[in-house]
Design an enzyme around this catalytic site. Structure first.
Site, PDB file in Angstrom:
ATOM      1  N   ASP A 305       0.857  -1.186   0.000  1.00 50.09           N
ATOM      2  CA  ASP A 305       0.000   0.000   0.000  1.00 50.09           C
ATOM      3  C   ASP A 305       0.897   1.242   0.000  1.00 50.09           C
ATOM      4  OD1 ASP A 305      -3.044   0.893   0.650  1.00 50.09           O
ATOM      5  OD2 ASP A 305      -1.614   2.256   1.620  1.00 50.09           O
ATOM      6  N   ILE A 306       0.635   2.154  -0.936  1.00 49.46           N
ATOM      7  CA  ILE A 306       1.431   3.383  -1.017  1.00 49.46           C
ATOM      8  C   ILE A 306       1.080   4.279   0.169  1.00 49.46           C
ATOM      9  CG2 ILE A 306       1.943   5.434  -2.403  1.00 49.46           C
ATOM     10  CD1 ILE A 306       1.215   3.804  -4.877  1.00 49.46           C
ATOM     11  N   ASN A 313      -2.985  12.819  -3.783  1.00 51.54           N
ATOM     12  CA  ASN A 313      -4.108  13.136  -4.667  1.00 51.54           C
ATOM     13  C   ASN A 313      -4.739  14.475  -4.299  1.00 51.54           C
ATOM     14  OD1 ASN A 313      -4.263  11.154  -6.632  1.00 51.54           O
ATOM     15  ND2 ASN A 313      -5.533   9.785  -5.403  1.00 51.54           N
ATOM     16  N   HIS A 318      -5.143  14.169  -9.305  1.00 52.34           N
ATOM     17  CA  HIS A 318      -5.137  12.749  -9.677  1.00 52.34           C
ATOM     18  C   HIS A 318      -4.081  12.431 -10.732  1.00 52.34           C
ATOM     19  CE1 HIS A 318      -8.621  11.743  -7.267  1.00 52.34           C
ATOM     20  NE2 HIS A 318      -9.269  12.782  -7.760  1.00 52.34           N
ATOM     21  N   ASP A 322      -1.686   9.342 -10.433  1.00 54.38           N
ATOM     22  CA  ASP A 322      -1.498   8.323 -11.471  1.00 54.38           C
ATOM     23  C   ASP A 322      -0.018   8.114 -11.787  1.00 54.38           C
ATOM     24  OD1 ASP A 322      -4.191   7.985 -11.590  1.00 54.38           O
ATOM     25  OD2 ASP A 322      -4.497   9.137 -13.437  1.00 54.38           O
ATOM     26  N   ARG A 337      10.477 -12.200 -10.286  1.00 55.35           N
ATOM     27  CA  ARG A 337      11.052 -13.086 -11.292  1.00 55.35           C
ATOM     28  C   ARG A 337       9.928 -13.705 -12.117  1.00 55.35           C
ATOM     29  NH1 ARG A 337      14.124 -16.565  -6.815  1.00 55.35           N
ATOM     30  NH2 ARG A 337      11.909 -16.725  -6.282  1.00 55.35           N
ATOM     31  N   GLU A 348      -4.626   2.283  -4.392  1.00 58.15           N
ATOM     32  CA  GLU A 348      -3.175   2.362  -4.211  1.00 58.15           C
ATOM     33  C   GLU A 348      -2.599   1.052  -3.659  1.00 58.15           C
ATOM     34  OE1 GLU A 348      -5.003   4.301  -0.470  1.00 58.15           O
ATOM     35  OE2 GLU A 348      -5.480   3.995  -2.585  1.00 58.15           O
ATOM     36  N   ARG A 363      13.653 -10.407   2.707  1.00 54.24           N
ATOM     37  CA  ARG A 363      14.793  -9.646   2.176  1.00 54.24           C
ATOM     38  C   ARG A 363      14.451  -9.039   0.816  1.00 54.24           C
ATOM     39  NH1 ARG A 363      17.555 -14.097   4.427  1.00 54.24           N
ATOM     40  NH2 ARG A 363      17.638 -15.163   2.403  1.00 54.24           N
TER      41      ARG A 363
END
Length: 433
Positions: A305-306, A313, A318, A322, A337, A348, A363
């Site tokens: 979660d950002i 925002n 916005h 974005d 990978r 988000e 890690r």
């Protein structure tokens, strides 16, 4: 392509047409329910609602009515200051009506959050995006239905050609049998005639002439038969050549259509903004992974979660939000990978599956988090610093998808409470940094 394969293809295409029709009917029902609510609660929109309702029920050939529907609903939301109960009811109807369409899940999550915050501008923007997606899906569905109809029609034409060819082959066989019978009768008559003349004439020269004439008639019968058979055979070969050419063309059309449909299905599992797989793709992938996962192949789920995304925002708009989403998505995608998986869950939030033991996953997650911490996104002249938090949970065989996600989501909440910009694990006690 054999006739049985073409019949199976027809059945498959008809089933797809039925599914597309069912989806369009469901979308119409959603639109009509939403319009009924608007018409009942906003008298000023009654005329427009009636026009739109008639347009929906009439099944118009184009989807322009979806644009008008989005505008009318957005207008109703903008009047929510005076009609708070209308806005709440309408949003609930929209959420219930659109629930079940997987490709709308991220947008519905955004709408739910905006409604909880009573953020009118965000509600308007999210509703507009939802109906734009619906409009796009309707147009694609109509286009794909037209293509399916064309291919099905072409298949029926080809089947008619095959049926005609089979009927012609049957008729040719009957003609061949009749020609053989005629040849047999002609030769038999000529042989009997030659025998009769041999009995009537004793002169060798005369007999030779009669036998020669009789043999000439036999040769003529055989030549006529051979010519007729060669003509029929050449016609059959040309007809079969044309049928094979048409069959190859049809096979190419069906292959191209299947490729487009597969591409459309792939797009339905992809997030338009970031290019990552979406929530539906993640849930499908996780369900399959739980069934195939063995004790020798550990894996972990991370919910990202950002941090303080709403503040970005609110402060910078916005478009800046974005940019942040795209930049973070790129770093997350670079951190996995080929055997791993990453998707945008909604808003988000992102989800990631790493196929390693928990310590290794920790890690790797910290390395990804640090890469995001170094990220700089520009909003005009301002350089935004972005951080991200994550909750991690081992994926245990036999555990439900909901339980695995809830464990990682709870660990994410702990990471937020402990100061953000960190990765917390569900399989051990949280520790302050």
């Amino acid at each position: 392509m054999s006739a049985s394969e073409m019949r199976r293809t027809i059945i498959d295409l008809e089933r797809r047409l039925e599914r597309e029709q069912a989806q369009q009917d469901a979308l119409r029902r959603v639109a009509l329910r939403a319009l009924a609510v608007v018409g009942a609660r906003v008298p000023t929109l009654e005329g427009a609602v009636q026009d739109l309702s008639r347009a929906v029920e009439a099944r118009p050939p184009d989807s322009a009515w979806m644009d008008r529907l989005g505008v009318q609903l957005a207008d109703a939301v903008r009047s929510s200051d005076q009609h708070e109960d209308l806005a709440t009811t309408m949003l609930e109807v929209v959420r219930r009506g659109l629930n079940g369409f997987d490709f709308l899940d991220p947008g519905l999550e955004d709408l739910h959050r905006a409604a909880e915050r009573r953020d009118r501008s965000e509600i308007e923007r999210t509703l507009s995006q939802l109906f734009l997606v619906l409009h796009d899906k309707c147009e694609r569905a109509m286009h794909e239905r037209e293509e399916l109809s064309e291919v099905v029609g072409e298949i029926w034409h080809r089947l008619e050609d095959v049926d005609s060819a089979l009927s012609e082959d049957e008729a040719r066989s009957e003609r061949a049998r009749a020609s053989v019978a005629t040849l047999h009768d002609g030769i038999s008559d000529d042989v009997r005639a030659m025998k009769g003349r041999m009995d009537d004439h004793e002169d060798i020269g005369t007999l030779r002439q009669e036998i020669t004439r009789g043999l000439d008639r036999v040769v003529e019968h055989v030549a006529t038969f051979r010519n007729q058979q060669e003509t029929d055979l050449l016609e059959a070969l040309e007809r079969n050549r044309l049928l094979r050419a048409k069959g190859r063309t049809l096979e190419s059309q069906v292959h191209a259509l299947r490729k487009r449909l597969d591409q459309a299905r792939a797009e339905a599992y992809r997030d338009n903004l970031t290019g990552l797989p979406n929530r539906s793709a993640f849930e499908h992938y996780l369900d399959g992974l739980r069934e195939d996962l063995g004790p020798e192949q550990p894996a972990c789920l991370l919910v990202w979660d950002i941090d303080r995304f709403k503040a970005i925002n609110d402060a910078y708009g916005h478009s800046a939000g974005d940019k942040v989403l795209k930049a973070v998505a790129e770093i997350l995608a670079e951190g996995v990978r080929s055997e791993d998986f990453v998707a945008r869950y909604g808003g988000e939030e992102f989800v990631m599956i790493l196929t390693s033991d928990p310590d290794t996953c920790q890690r790797r997650a910290d390395s990804i988090r640090e890469a995001v911490d170094r990220l700089i996104v520009r909003a005009g002249k301002t350089r935004l610093r972005v951080t991200i938090s994550a909750g991690m949970s081992p994926i245990v065989a036999g555990q439900s998808t909901e339980a695995i996600f809830d464990a990682a989501d709870h660990a994410l909440l702990q990471a937020k409470q402990l100061g953000r910009d960190r990765v917390e694990r569900a399989d051990r006690e949280p520790h302050p940094s």
